[in-house]
Design a protein around this motif. Structure first.
Motif, PDB file in Angstrom:
ATOM      1  N   TYR A 372      75.868  31.312  21.148  1.00  0.00           N
ATOM      2  CA  TYR A 372      75.731  32.777  21.236  1.00  0.00           C
ATOM      3  C   TYR A 372      75.690  33.396  19.837  1.00  0.00           C
ATOM      4  N   THR A 373      76.521  32.869  18.945  1.00  0.00           N
ATOM      5  CA  THR A 373      76.619  33.422  17.588  1.00  0.00           C
ATOM      6  C   THR A 373      75.290  33.329  16.852  1.00  0.00           C
ATOM      7  N   VAL A 374      74.640  32.154  16.944  1.00  0.00           N
ATOM      8  CA  VAL A 374      73.366  31.945  16.235  1.00  0.00           C
ATOM      9  C   VAL A 374      72.266  32.810  16.837  1.00  0.00           C
ATOM     10  N   VAL A 375      72.177  32.865  18.183  1.00  0.00           N
ATOM     11  CA  VAL A 375      71.124  33.664  18.836  1.00  0.00           C
ATOM     12  C   VAL A 375      71.302  35.139  18.494  1.00  0.00           C
ATOM     13  N   LYS A 376      72.549  35.601  18.475  1.00  0.00           N
ATOM     14  CA  LYS A 376      72.827  37.000  18.100  1.00  0.00           C
ATOM     15  C   LYS A 376      72.292  37.273  16.692  1.00  0.00           C
ATOM     16  N   LYS A 377      72.588  36.357  15.764  1.00  0.00           N
ATOM     17  CA  LYS A 377      72.146  36.504  14.373  1.00  0.00           C
ATOM     18  C   LYS A 377      70.615  36.550  14.291  1.00  0.00           C
ATOM     19  N   LEU A 378      69.948  35.648  15.025  1.00  0.00           N
ATOM     20  CA  LEU A 378      68.481  35.585  14.995  1.00  0.00           C
ATOM     21  C   LEU A 378      67.846  36.874  15.522  1.00  0.00           C
ATOM     22  N   LEU A 379      68.466  37.451  16.556  1.00  0.00           N
ATOM     23  CA  LEU A 379      67.899  38.663  17.150  1.00  0.00           C
ATOM     24  C   LEU A 379      68.195  39.905  16.315  1.00  0.00           C
ATOM     25  N   GLU A 380      69.353  39.929  15.677  1.00  0.00           N
ATOM     26  CA  GLU A 380      69.726  41.113  14.894  1.00  0.00           C
ATOM     27  C   GLU A 380      69.197  41.059  13.462  1.00  0.00           C
ATOM     28  N   GLU A 381      69.046  39.847  12.933  1.00  0.00           N
ATOM     29  CA  GLU A 381      68.531  39.690  11.561  1.00  0.00           C
ATOM     30  C   GLU A 381      67.453  38.601  11.534  1.00  0.00           C
ATOM     31  N   PRO A 382      66.275  38.861  12.136  1.00  0.00           N
ATOM     32  CA  PRO A 382      65.239  37.813  12.245  1.00  0.00           C
ATOM     33  C   PRO A 382      64.775  37.272  10.889  1.00  0.00           C
ATOM     34  N   GLU A 383      64.987  38.065   9.831  1.00  0.00           N
ATOM     35  CA  GLU A 383      64.548  37.611   8.500  1.00  0.00           C
ATOM     36  C   GLU A 383      65.356  36.408   8.003  1.00  0.00           C
ATOM     37  N   CYS A 384      66.502  36.113   8.662  1.00  0.00           N
ATOM     38  CA  CYS A 384      67.345  34.993   8.204  1.00  0.00           C
ATOM     39  C   CYS A 384      66.625  33.644   8.323  1.00  0.00           C
ATOM     40  N   VAL A 385      65.573  33.539   9.158  1.00  0.00           N
ATOM     41  CA  VAL A 385      64.870  32.253   9.304  1.00  0.00           C
ATOM     42  C   VAL A 385      64.056  31.907   8.057  1.00  0.00           C
ATOM     43  N   GLU A 386      63.869  32.886   7.180  1.00  0.00           N
ATOM     44  CA  GLU A 386      63.112  32.626   5.949  1.00  0.00           C
ATOM     45  C   GLU A 386      63.990  32.016   4.865  1.00  0.00           C
ATOM     46  N   HIS A 387      65.315  31.978   5.088  1.00  0.00           N
ATOM     47  CA  HIS A 387      66.228  31.405   4.097  1.00  0.00           C
ATOM     48  C   HIS A 387      66.511  29.955   4.442  1.00  0.00           C
ATOM     49  N   ASN A 388      66.386  29.086   3.461  1.00  0.00           N
ATOM     50  CA  ASN A 388      66.678  27.669   3.691  1.00  0.00           C
ATOM     51  C   ASN A 388      68.149  27.343   3.453  1.00  0.00           C
ATOM     52  N   ALA A 389      68.790  28.170   2.648  1.00  0.00           N
ATOM     53  CA  ALA A 389      70.192  27.896   2.299  1.00  0.00           C
ATOM     54  C   ALA A 389      71.094  28.167   3.502  1.00  0.00           C
ATOM     55  N   ASP A 390      72.224  27.484   3.521  1.00  0.00           N
ATOM     56  CA  ASP A 390      73.211  27.740   4.569  1.00  0.00           C
ATOM     57  C   ASP A 390      73.787  29.137   4.393  1.00  0.00           C
ATOM     58  N   MET A 391      73.980  29.811   5.511  1.00  0.00           N
ATOM     59  CA  MET A 391      74.554  31.163   5.480  1.00  0.00           C
ATOM     60  C   MET A 391      75.781  31.184   6.390  1.00  0.00           C
ATOM     61  N   PRO A 392      76.851  31.926   6.024  1.00  0.00           N
ATOM     62  CA  PRO A 392      78.033  32.003   6.893  1.00  0.00           C
ATOM     63  C   PRO A 392      77.629  32.551   8.259  1.00  0.00           C
ATOM     64  N   ASP A 393      78.205  31.970   9.286  1.00  0.00           N
ATOM     65  CA  ASP A 393      77.798  32.346  10.642  1.00  0.00           C
ATOM     66  C   ASP A 393      79.016  32.580  11.533  1.00  0.00           C
ATOM     67  N   GLY A 394      80.003  33.267  11.021  1.00  0.00           N
ATOM     68  CA  GLY A 394      81.181  33.564  11.817  1.00  0.00           C
ATOM     69  C   GLY A 394      82.129  32.374  11.891  1.00  0.00           C
ATOM     70  N   THR A 395      82.946  32.336  12.948  1.00  0.00           N
ATOM     71  CA  THR A 395      83.916  31.255  13.107  1.00  0.00           C
ATOM     72  C   THR A 395      83.806  30.644  14.489  1.00  0.00           C
ATOM     73  N   SER A 396      84.244  29.395  14.586  1.00  0.00           N
ATOM     74  CA  SER A 396      84.226  28.704  15.875  1.00  0.00           C
ATOM     75  C   SER A 396      85.472  29.076  16.651  1.00  0.00           C
ATOM     76  N   GLY A 397      85.572  28.509  17.871  1.00  0.00           N
ATOM     77  CA  GLY A 397      86.756  28.756  18.705  1.00  0.00           C
ATOM     78  C   GLY A 397      88.037  28.308  18.047  1.00  0.00           C
ATOM     79  N   GLU A 398      87.970  27.331  17.119  1.00  0.00           N
ATOM     80  CA  GLU A 398      89.178  26.842  16.437  1.00  0.00           C
ATOM     81  C   GLU A 398      89.453  27.617  15.150  1.00  0.00           C
ATOM     82  N   GLY A 399      88.664  28.654  14.892  1.00  0.00           N
ATOM     83  CA  GLY A 399      88.878  29.461  13.703  1.00  0.00           C
ATOM     84  C   GLY A 399      88.260  28.875  12.448  1.00  0.00           C
ATOM     85  N   ILE A 400      87.361  27.875  12.585  1.00  0.00           N
ATOM     86  CA  ILE A 400      86.715  27.254  11.417  1.00  0.00           C
ATOM     87  C   ILE A 400      85.419  27.999  11.115  1.00  0.00           C
ATOM     88  N   GLU A 401      85.204  28.305   9.838  1.00  0.00           N
ATOM     89  CA  GLU A 401      83.970  29.009   9.478  1.00  0.00           C
ATOM     90  C   GLU A 401      82.767  28.071   9.628  1.00  0.00           C
TER      91      GLU A 401
END
Length: 737
Positions: A372-401
């Motif tokens: 859900y986190t990744v799809v939300k990011k893609l829909l709200e900021e579609p320009e992120c697919v043009e970046h090859n570098a890793d970008m922070p994407d929130g945290t998992s259920g265990e609190g890991i970034e």
């Protein structure tokens, strides 16, 4: 004269006597003496009196005297109370019957009982007396063992509704020590003067050991945890790969681009989605794991799944309906592997109308596992697919970034955008017909390795979660209406129209704020069952959006609704404002979905002959009833574990101040909900500055001298006063500004 004729004659004698104008109510012994019943016939006489009570020809007074009755004996479930009295829940009756302490007839919590109504008292809840215990509801109790100085111990039940401790002789204690959490089997249910007795059958561990608190709740709700050897050996024989033979006769959809969208920590992926747009129509595919291919009807695995009814999601564990080897393996739609599925392929126009559809057995291959986190990011900021570098994407259920390289989703982005467009159209279509959407926050409790709560975070409902919700609703409706018109036995998900009395109360209450619900053809300004439409509820929620009274009215509106359930009758879903609805999309975790998959497959294969139709007509009512009961049990267990961990979390914050909202107003105080969904009580006696009265009709607490008023939804500032893990309660103190 036969025995039956003699019995009927005796019944008539008793009935004629109590109907006589000169009859004065008598107890059983007095009646027996008056009618000169011989001592050897007293037991039969008692049975005749019980039968007359059951037939509704006699009733009992408060003092246990017999008199003529106006109504029948009722059957229900006895619910005890720690204060000594109890209630009986009768199906189809809105208000429970009150059972005084001396009228319980030896009934224990959860027993199925027969009750006779007692004469009504003006302005009070209807009272009744237990006249017969039909079946015991509890054979085991979970609680804390206490060793006495004498040669015995006792168990204090975790369930606070059970008023008495369970007496345990020393030889039946299994070596339990003070502070142990134990499961005790009831050997005697006790009386008004004698405690229930039992023997310890399992020691769960010490009250302070990690995980014992949750396991106590698991055992208290009698949730099955382990799978038997027979079931596990059955699972081991299941192939972990899809063979070409498995694919025979199925629609090959392996070339269709599709994804799964779930939470980061989900392991049982039972639904995949595909969307394309041809310039005129959207083509929506909802592909559900074909679990019935691996769970054969009436096998040990199937019987266990039916018994469980549903997977149970507790704060620190999942108790699955099916073993993990299946639910996380061959039945999970994992990325890049062939899987068997049931697909609902829908053709949707620009207005969100499903103009055509097909339901088929298929073989699929998921292209990408999405969160859900990744799809939300893609829909709200579609320009992120043009970046090859890793970008922070929130945290998992265990609190890991989490970090993600979004460029890998470049080719899938157009499909996600089409999904968002289609979901929006489906949602608008649903809203147009009056579908009600309550958006109350749910929470996720994060625990450390020892099971102690670290944080409580509200679940985020976003564009991605709603997208999946919209697609699943569309598939569930489509499948339900298809089988309704086929006139075949089926399991539907139904949500009944609210009780007119509750809607009338709500209508009266909201009129104080200048709102009203349109009722067609009002009679004496009352809203009848036929007159309220979900659109009116939806319109009300839209009107109050953003107003100070929104939280209060939204809560009251939700409380006026009935609970959804499973049924073989397609009576419609009030909340979704639709005539046909079922649960088709989660066969890994819900038995009704698994059950209807079987029916769908038999129908697709032309095997639903008269014999099979009759078979389903026979078994489905019990499947629907049992599944509804297991769903309630799972919900209660989930709520209890959440409450327990919330209490434990707030223990670390005693003395701290928070802003909250009044979520409940009762005769004993104000319930306040904090932004993290924790709820606590401000007791009426601790509200400073005045003597307060509860006004039930207006749902408010009013000060006698000052007129100061506390209402539902009102913001207040509180201090955490104390927490009680045993009672699972949190007490707040009002902080006056």
């Amino acid at each position: 004269m036969s025995n039956n004729e003699i019995r009927e004659k005796r019944k008539k004698v008793i009935c004629d006597l109590v109907k006589d104008d000169f009859y004065v109510p008598m107890k059983e012994k007095e009646l027996a003496m008056f009618l000169q019943v011989a001592k050897e016939d007293r037991e039969e006489f008692r049975e005749i009196l019980r039968e007359l009570l059951a037939e509704g020809k006699l009733t009992l007074t408060v003092k246990g005297k017999y008199m003529k009755s106006n109504g029948k004996v009722l059957t229900g479930t006895f619910i005890s109370n720690a204060k000594g009295f109890g209630f009986v829940e009768v199906e189809g009756r809105d208000e429970d019957l009150f059972i005084p302490e001396d009228k319980q007839g030896g009934a224990f919590h959860k027993d199925t009982v027969e009750v006779a109504l007692l004469p009504a008292k003006t302005g009070k809840r209807q009272e009744a007396q237990v006249i017969r215990i039909i079946a015991r509801g509890m054979t085991q109790v979970v609680g804390t063992y206490e060793q006495s100085k004498s040669n015995f111990g006792f168990v204090i039940p975790d369930n606070t509704k059970i008023a008495q401790d369970i007496f345990v002789p020393k030889e039946w204690s299994k070596g339990a020590m003070t502070g142990h959490k134990v499961v005790v089997e009831i050997t005697g249910y006790g009386t008004n003067t004698k405690s229930p007795e039992g023997k310890v059958v399992e020691i769960l561990g010490h009250i302070n050991d990690p995980g014992v608190d949750i396991m106590s709740i698991v055992r208290g709700f009698d949730l099955p945890v382990e799978f038997g050897e027979k079931i596990m050996s059955q699972v081991e024989r299941v192939s972990q790969e899809v063979s070409e033979a498995d694919c025979a006769g199925r629609r090959d959809l392996r070339d269709v681009t599709m994804v799964t969208i779930d939470g980061e920590d989900a392991k049982d992926l039972d639904d995949a989605v595909s969307v394309s747009f041809d310039g005129t129509y959207y083509h929506l595919g909802v592909h559900i794991a074909d679990v019935t291919n691996y769970v054969q009807e009436n096998s040990a695995l199937d019987r266990e799944a039916l018994k469980r009814g549903t997977s149970v999601y507790l704060v620190d564990r999942v108790i699955p309906m099916l073993p993990h080897a299946l639910s996380n393996g061959i039945c999970s739609l994992n990325e890049g592997v062939d899987r068997l599925a049931l697909s609902c392929l829908m053709k949707v126009d620009e207005e969100g109308e499903i103009v055509d559809y097909e339901i088929c057995e298929s073989v699929i291959r998921v292209n990408k596992r999405m969160s859900y986190t990744v799809v939300k990011k893609l829909l709200e900021e579609p320009e992120c697919v043009e970046h090859n570098a890793d970008m922070p994407d929130g945290t998992s259920g265990e609190g890991i970034e989490i970090s993600t390289d979004y460029s890998q989703y470049r080719e899938l982005l157009p499909m996600f955008q089409q999904m968002a467009e289609l979901a929006d159209k489906l949602r608008k279509k649903r809203q147009k017909r009056g579908s009600i959407d309550f958006d109350f926050p749910e929470c996720k409790i994060l625990l450390d390795k020892e099971g102690h709560p670290l944080d409580i975070k509200p679940y985020e409902r976003n564009v991605a979660t709603m997208l999946i919700e919209d697609f699943m609703l569309a598939a569930n409706e489509t499948v339900a209406q298809h089988f309704y018109w086929q006139e075949l036995p089926f399991v539907y998900r139904v949500h009944d129209v609210p009780d007119p009395e509750r809607i009338q109360k709500l209508s009266t209450f909201i009129s104080n704020y200048g709102y009203y619900m349109k009722a067609l053809g009002r009679r004496n300004s009352k809203v009848s069952t036929e007159e309220i439409h979900p659109k009116e509820i939806q319109k009300l929620l839209q009107k109050i959006e953003g107003t100070p009274e929104e939280p209060m009215i939204a809560r009251l509106t939700l409380r006026s609704m009935k609970q959804a359930k499973y049924s073989t009758e397609c009576t419609g879903h009030f909340g979704l404002a639709c005539q046909y609805y079922c649960h088709f999309t989660s066969p890994i975790r819900r038995y009704p979905d698994l059950q209807i998959h079987r029916i769908i497959k038999e129908q697709l294969r032309g095997r639903l002959k008269e014999e099979r139709i009759e078979h389903y007509r026979e078994i489905l009512p019990e499947v629907a009833k049992h599944s509804s009961e297991m769903e309630r049990r799972a919900d209660e267990a989930e709520r209890e574990t959440d409450k327990l961990k919330k209490v434990e979390y707030m223990e670390q914050h005693i003395g701290e101040e928070y802003e909250g909202v009044i979520s409940g107003v009762t005769g004993w105080g104000l319930y306040v909900e904090l932004p993290n969904t924790v709820e606590g009580l401000i007791h009426i006696s601790t509200i400073p500055g005045d003597y307060y009265h509860y006004n039930e009709a207006a749902c408010e607490m009013v000060g006698e001298a000052t007129g100061r008023c506390f209402k539902l939804g009102m913001p207040v500032r509180i201090e955490v006063e104390d927490c009680d893990r045993f009672m699972r309660t949190i007490n707040f103190r009002l902080v006056d500004k």
